[in-house]
Design an enzyme around this catalytic site. Structure first.
Site, PDB file in Angstrom:
ATOM      1  N   HIS A 171      -8.898   2.979  -2.900  1.00 51.84           N
ATOM      2  CA  HIS A 171      -7.490   2.768  -2.530  1.00 51.84           C
ATOM      3  C   HIS A 171      -6.820   1.914  -3.600  1.00 51.84           C
ATOM      4  O   HIS A 171      -6.563   0.736  -3.396  1.00 51.84           O
ATOM      5  CB  HIS A 171      -7.453   2.096  -1.149  1.00 51.84           C
ATOM      6  CG  HIS A 171      -6.112   1.680  -0.668  1.00 51.84           C
ATOM      7  ND1 HIS A 171      -4.927   2.235  -1.109  1.00 51.84           N
ATOM      8  CD2 HIS A 171      -5.754   0.738   0.258  1.00 51.84           C
ATOM      9  CE1 HIS A 171      -3.918   1.661  -0.485  1.00 51.84           C
ATOM     10  NE2 HIS A 171      -4.387   0.749   0.338  1.00 51.84           N
ATOM     11  N   CYS A 224       0.809  -1.225   0.000  1.00 55.01           N
ATOM     12  CA  CYS A 224       0.000   0.000   0.000  1.00 55.01           C
ATOM     13  C   CYS A 224       0.840   1.271   0.000  1.00 55.01           C
ATOM     14  O   CYS A 224       0.376   2.321  -0.437  1.00 55.01           O
ATOM     15  CB  CYS A 224      -0.918   0.029   1.218  1.00 55.01           C
ATOM     16  SG  CYS A 224      -1.793  -1.510   1.526  1.00 55.01           S
ATOM     17  N   CYS A 239      -1.059   2.857   6.389  1.00 56.16           N
ATOM     18  CA  CYS A 239      -0.730   1.508   6.840  1.00 56.16           C
ATOM     19  C   CYS A 239      -0.359   0.675   5.622  1.00 56.16           C
ATOM     20  O   CYS A 239      -0.667   1.038   4.486  1.00 56.16           O
ATOM     21  CB  CYS A 239      -1.894   0.883   7.602  1.00 56.16           C
ATOM     22  SG  CYS A 239      -3.406   0.668   6.630  1.00 56.16           S
TER      23      CYS A 239
END
Length: 389
Positions: free
Chosen positions: A343, A91, A373
């Site tokens: 995302h 991520c 995160c």
């Protein structure tokens, strides 16, 4: 050591992954479009002067494989002499791309870099081809590889109720829609070609993932998505699946001034940390604290935060432990976040940083912090300081 500045920051609209605007557009094309746009917006920069391109992408296979950074650069007709590399910290990939470029500039190994990231989750799903080593179960709980269950764990550990999650998710959609209506995203979104519901070619200049009709009442009717028996995390309080790209022009301050390009912000500090994979969503807390320490700042010195909304159950414990619960509406994700915008994994680090820089300018803020995160237990953060024009 060279000062590293952000000269420009842009993104595509966020498209729905299921039958959305970019269903017929490839990840390389989204990326190349932004590379071309950065050069067009900054004509004082010759493409031959780019020292390197750092591009984040998580699922590096199919159309996103074989070094998508280089493929996109070739599509963008950037000179063959300019190298490009694809970066993967899950991520945090495109924020890692920013960090990698910044360090090159700090050490004098580069003066000008394009950075960014992309993920087409409609074409290359997050779970495509994933095959965890069986031996990992000796050291890490199997559920640690299931992001929704790690969010459930955090919510239980920190007392985050279903009602709190629903309220935060509704806030994300409301703020993202308000930002869209007011034109707050206009300076960061580059109109991008796609197809409407009828398959007609169209230029999109808005995020189609936002659901303006979202209410707490509607969210409260959704079933738990990951733990059907005792869970509180639903699809509505999780980041949406979306397709998109984001990009930044990063330079040494001396080179930007030499070319007459106005820096928008300096990178004040950077940090990346590891944490327990079972609570991977907690990574922004130690990452932010380390970045603040490196910058010689406290959380109270930061005017605006962009924190990636992987899950409401994940971001709320982070906000709580950074001591920011009373300042959510003044400082955190003022234009909504990933719950509303989605995302796209490799894109999000550059996307939240781009949104943060635009907010800092609109709010006349001095310091901003972007953090996220990272799956399997990591966190990444960047502190930006605005450069006054």
């Amino acid at each position: 050591m060279e000062q590293v500045v952000i000269v420009d920051a842009i993104r595509t609209p966020m498209g729905r992954s299921k039958g959305g605007a970019f269903r017929n557009v490839r990840a390389e094309d989204l990326s190349a479009h932004l590379m071309r746009s950065l050069l067009a917006r900054n004509p004082a920069l010759e493409a031959t002067a780019i020292d390197d391109i750092y591009w984040g992408c998580v699922q590096q296979t199919l159309e996103q494989g074989f070094n998508i950074a280089r493929n996109a650069a070739l599509l963008a007709e950037i000179p063959h002499s300019v190298p490009a590399v694809t970066v993967n910290r899950l991520c945090g990939s495109s924020m890692q791309a920013l960090h990698d470029a910044a360090r090159m500039i700090m050490t004098g190994d580069a003066q000008t870099c394009l950075i960014g990231g992309v993920e087409h989750m409609g074409h290359v799903p997050m779970s495509h081809g994933v095959d965890f080593h069986p031996g990992l179960s000796r050291n890490v709980a199997k559920a640690a590889g299931m992001m929704g269950l790690t969010a459930e764990m955090l919510s239980r550990m920190h007392g985050i109720s279903r009602e709190m999650q629903d309220a935060f998710a509704a806030r994300s959609h409301a703020r993202a829609w308000a930002a869209t209506q007011s034109g707050a995203f206009k300076n960061e979104i580059i109109p991008t070609g796609g197809h409407d519901a009828d398959g007609v070619l169209k230029q999109f200049s808005y995020d189609e993932v936002i659901r303006p009709e979202t209410t707490v009442e509607a969210l409260s009717t959704l079933r738990p998505a990951f733990d059907p028996v005792s869970g509180t995390v639903t699809a509505g309080t999780s980041s949406a699946l979306s397709d998109g790209a984001a990009a930044m022009l990063v330079m040494s301050e001396s080179r930007a001034r030499e070319l007459g390009l106005q820096p928008r912000a300096r990178i004040r500090s950077m940090a990346v940390v590891g944490c327990d994979p079972s609570i991977m969503g907690y990574g922004p807390v130690p990452a932010s604290k380390l970045a603040l320490k490196k910058a010689g700042l406290a959380a109270s010195d930061i005017d605006l935060f962009e924190m990636n909304e992987a899950f409401a159950a994940q971001i709320l414990p982070c906000i709580k432990d950074l001591g920011l619960m009373e300042q959510i509406d003044e400082k955190i994700n003022l234009n909504g976040g990933a719950i509303a915008l989605g995302h796209p994994l490799g894109c999000s680090g550059a996307r939240i940083s781009t949104t943060l820089l635009n907010l800092m300018e609109r709010k006349d803020a001095q310091f901003g912090l972007a953090t996220m995160c990272i799956g399997l237990g990591q966190g990444i953060a960047t502190v930006f300081e605005r450069v006054q024009s």
